[in-house]
Design a protein around this motif. Structure first.
Motif, PDB file in Angstrom:
ATOM      1  N   LEU A  74     -47.472  -9.733 -25.229  1.00  9.12           N
ATOM      2  CA  LEU A  74     -46.226  -9.207 -24.669  1.00  9.12           C
ATOM      3  C   LEU A  74     -46.457  -8.533 -23.321  1.00  9.12           C
ATOM      4  O   LEU A  74     -45.663  -8.708 -22.393  1.00  9.12           O
ATOM      5  CB  LEU A  74     -45.578  -8.241 -25.655  1.00  9.12           C
ATOM      6  CG  LEU A  74     -45.233  -8.834 -27.021  1.00  9.12           C
ATOM      7  CD1 LEU A  74     -44.656  -7.770 -27.934  1.00  9.12           C
ATOM      8  CD2 LEU A  74     -44.288 -10.008 -26.874  1.00  9.12           C
ATOM      9  N   LEU A  75     -47.541  -7.790 -23.207  1.00  8.71           N
ATOM     10  CA  LEU A  75     -47.845  -7.136 -21.932  1.00  8.71           C
ATOM     11  C   LEU A  75     -48.164  -8.172 -20.856  1.00  8.71           C
ATOM     12  O   LEU A  75     -47.719  -8.045 -19.713  1.00  8.71           O
ATOM     13  CB  LEU A  75     -49.004  -6.158 -22.096  1.00  8.71           C
ATOM     14  CG  LEU A  75     -48.720  -4.942 -22.973  1.00  8.71           C
ATOM     15  CD1 LEU A  75     -49.987  -4.127 -23.187  1.00  8.71           C
ATOM     16  CD2 LEU A  75     -47.618  -4.087 -22.384  1.00  8.71           C
ATOM     17  N   GLY A  76     -48.923  -9.191 -21.238  1.00  8.86           N
ATOM     18  CA  GLY A  76     -49.227 -10.266 -20.288  1.00  8.86           C
ATOM     19  C   GLY A  76     -47.968 -10.997 -19.858  1.00  8.86           C
ATOM     20  O   GLY A  76     -47.786 -11.296 -18.676  1.00  8.86           O
ATOM     21  N   GLY A  83     -49.253 -15.870 -17.629  1.00 12.37           N
ATOM     22  CA  GLY A  83     -50.257 -14.962 -18.171  1.00 12.37           C
ATOM     23  C   GLY A  83     -50.056 -14.725 -19.656  1.00 12.37           C
ATOM     24  O   GLY A  83     -51.014 -14.692 -20.434  1.00 12.37           O
ATOM     25  N   GLY A  84     -48.802 -14.559 -20.073  1.00 12.49           N
ATOM     26  CA  GLY A  84     -48.502 -14.364 -21.491  1.00 12.49           C
ATOM     27  C   GLY A  84     -48.897 -15.561 -22.325  1.00 12.49           C
ATOM     28  O   GLY A  84     -49.477 -15.430 -23.407  1.00 12.49           O
ATOM     29  N   ALA A 104     -44.186 -17.317 -33.567  1.00  8.65           N
ATOM     30  CA  ALA A 104     -43.271 -16.182 -33.672  1.00  8.65           C
ATOM     31  C   ALA A 104     -43.159 -15.400 -32.366  1.00  8.65           C
ATOM     32  O   ALA A 104     -42.118 -14.811 -32.077  1.00  8.65           O
ATOM     33  CB  ALA A 104     -43.723 -15.251 -34.797  1.00  8.65           C
ATOM     34  N   VAL A 105     -44.203 -15.400 -31.564  1.00  9.12           N
ATOM     35  CA  VAL A 105     -44.209 -14.596 -30.345  1.00  9.12           C
ATOM     36  C   VAL A 105     -43.731 -15.373 -29.111  1.00  9.12           C
ATOM     37  O   VAL A 105     -43.345 -14.774 -28.112  1.00  9.12           O
ATOM     38  CB  VAL A 105     -45.599 -13.963 -30.128  1.00  9.12           C
ATOM     39  CG1 VAL A 105     -46.582 -14.923 -29.535  1.00  9.12           C
ATOM     40  CG2 VAL A 105     -45.519 -12.705 -29.303  1.00  9.12           C
ATOM     41  N   TYR A 110     -40.850 -15.805 -23.357  1.00  8.65           N
ATOM     42  CA  TYR A 110     -39.866 -16.359 -22.428  1.00  8.65           C
ATOM     43  C   TYR A 110     -38.680 -15.432 -22.215  1.00  8.65           C
ATOM     44  O   TYR A 110     -38.036 -15.494 -21.168  1.00  8.65           O
ATOM     45  CB  TYR A 110     -39.431 -17.752 -22.888  1.00  8.65           C
ATOM     46  CG  TYR A 110     -40.573 -18.709 -22.708  1.00  8.65           C
ATOM     47  CD1 TYR A 110     -40.887 -19.177 -21.437  1.00  8.65           C
ATOM     48  CD2 TYR A 110     -41.376 -19.090 -23.774  1.00  8.65           C
ATOM     49  CE1 TYR A 110     -41.968 -20.018 -21.237  1.00  8.65           C
ATOM     50  CE2 TYR A 110     -42.459 -19.928 -23.585  1.00  8.65           C
ATOM     51  CZ  TYR A 110     -42.745 -20.388 -22.314  1.00  8.65           C
ATOM     52  OH  TYR A 110     -43.814 -21.210 -22.111  1.00  8.65           O
ATOM     53  N   LEU A 111     -38.376 -14.574 -23.152  1.00 10.34           N
ATOM     54  CA  LEU A 111     -37.262 -13.648 -22.971  1.00 10.34           C
ATOM     55  C   LEU A 111     -37.574 -12.532 -21.984  1.00 10.34           C
ATOM     56  O   LEU A 111     -36.685 -12.017 -21.327  1.00 10.34           O
ATOM     57  CB  LEU A 111     -36.839 -13.056 -24.319  1.00 10.34           C
ATOM     58  CG  LEU A 111     -36.077 -14.027 -25.207  1.00 10.34           C
ATOM     59  CD1 LEU A 111     -35.972 -13.487 -26.622  1.00 10.34           C
ATOM     60  CD2 LEU A 111     -34.711 -14.308 -24.619  1.00 10.34           C
ATOM     61  N   MET A 112     -38.851 -12.146 -21.893  1.00 12.06           N
ATOM     62  CA  MET A 112     -39.179 -11.077 -20.944  1.00 12.06           C
ATOM     63  C   MET A 112     -40.232 -11.500 -19.938  1.00 12.06           C
ATOM     64  O   MET A 112     -40.747 -10.681 -19.198  1.00 12.06           O
ATOM     65  CB  MET A 112     -39.610  -9.821 -21.674  1.00 12.06           C
ATOM     66  CG  MET A 112     -40.904  -9.917 -22.417  1.00 12.06           C
ATOM     67  SD  MET A 112     -41.201  -8.351 -23.208  1.00 12.06           S
ATOM     68  CE  MET A 112     -42.957  -8.263 -23.033  1.00 12.06           C
ATOM     69  N   GLY A 113     -40.522 -12.786 -19.887  1.00  8.86           N
ATOM     70  CA  GLY A 113     -41.599 -13.282 -19.042  1.00  8.86           C
ATOM     71  C   GLY A 113     -41.428 -13.005 -17.559  1.00  8.86           C
ATOM     72  O   GLY A 113     -40.345 -13.149 -17.015  1.00  8.86           O
ATOM     73  N   SER A 114     -42.502 -12.575 -16.945  1.00  5.51           N
ATOM     74  CA  SER A 114     -42.612 -12.382 -15.497  1.00  5.51           C
ATOM     75  C   SER A 114     -41.685 -11.313 -14.942  1.00  5.51           C
ATOM     76  O   SER A 114     -41.404 -11.296 -13.754  1.00  5.51           O
ATOM     77  CB  SER A 114     -42.375 -13.695 -14.757  1.00  5.51           C
ATOM     78  OG  SER A 114     -43.256 -14.687 -15.191  1.00  5.51           O
TER      79      SER A 114
END
Length: 158
Positions: A74-76, A83-84, A104-105, A110-114
């Motif tokens: 999630l941090l990545g 990166g994620g 699951a992740v 994609y919802l919070m990516g970048s």
């Protein structure tokens, strides 16, 4: 045809131009981010910090049926979508997460990516008010957390 009218480009020229642009994105953005994520996870794993992160974040991530190390995905992803994905693949490759856990992740990636990248690239350029940036930055992680709960119900309900 007037002197000012442009000739319509050939479909092959459009394709080649698009292929070059895709190659540029791949070699200057996607590959470096994924490679950085692999290296970072390897360093964290060899140094023992990944285990420490897993122990600290285990109870929180356990609420979603995930190991504590999954927080690094999630941090990545928050910094870079590539990166994620790279962190997720590196954890999977190293046995840190299973296939269903990765599944699951993925929506959360994609919802919070970048988001960190986009904050600098987009929000500052278009003149978003400083007070609105916090709202814009907090909504995607909240939605991503909700997606983890939904995916726990869907993926791990078996």
């Amino acid at each position: 045809m007037s002197a000012h009218a442009k000739a319509k480009p050939l479909i092959t020229d459009v394709f080649v131009k698009g292929a070059f642009q895709g190659w540029e994105i791949c070699t200057h953005s996607t590959i470096p981010n994924v490679l950085m994520a692999f290296v970072l996870i390897k360093i964290l794993n060899l140094s023992g910090i990944l285990t420490l992160i897993g122990n600290i974040c285990g109870p929180i991530m356990g609420l979603f049926g995930l190991p504590g190390e999954a927080i690094t995905i999630l941090l990545g992803a928050w910094m870079s979508m590539g990166g994620g994905v790279g962190v997720a693949v590196a954890l999977y490759d190293g046995g840190g997460i299973t296939g269903p856990e990765m599944g699951a992740v993925i929506p959360a990636i994609y919802l919070m990516g970048s988001q960190i990248q986009y904050m600098g690239r987009c929000l500052g350029v278009i003149g978003i008010q400083g007070s609105d940036i916090l709202k814009i930055m907090i909504i995607p992680p909240i939605v991503a957390i909700l997606s983890l709960w939904v995916m726990k119900v869907i993926v791990f309900a078996v």
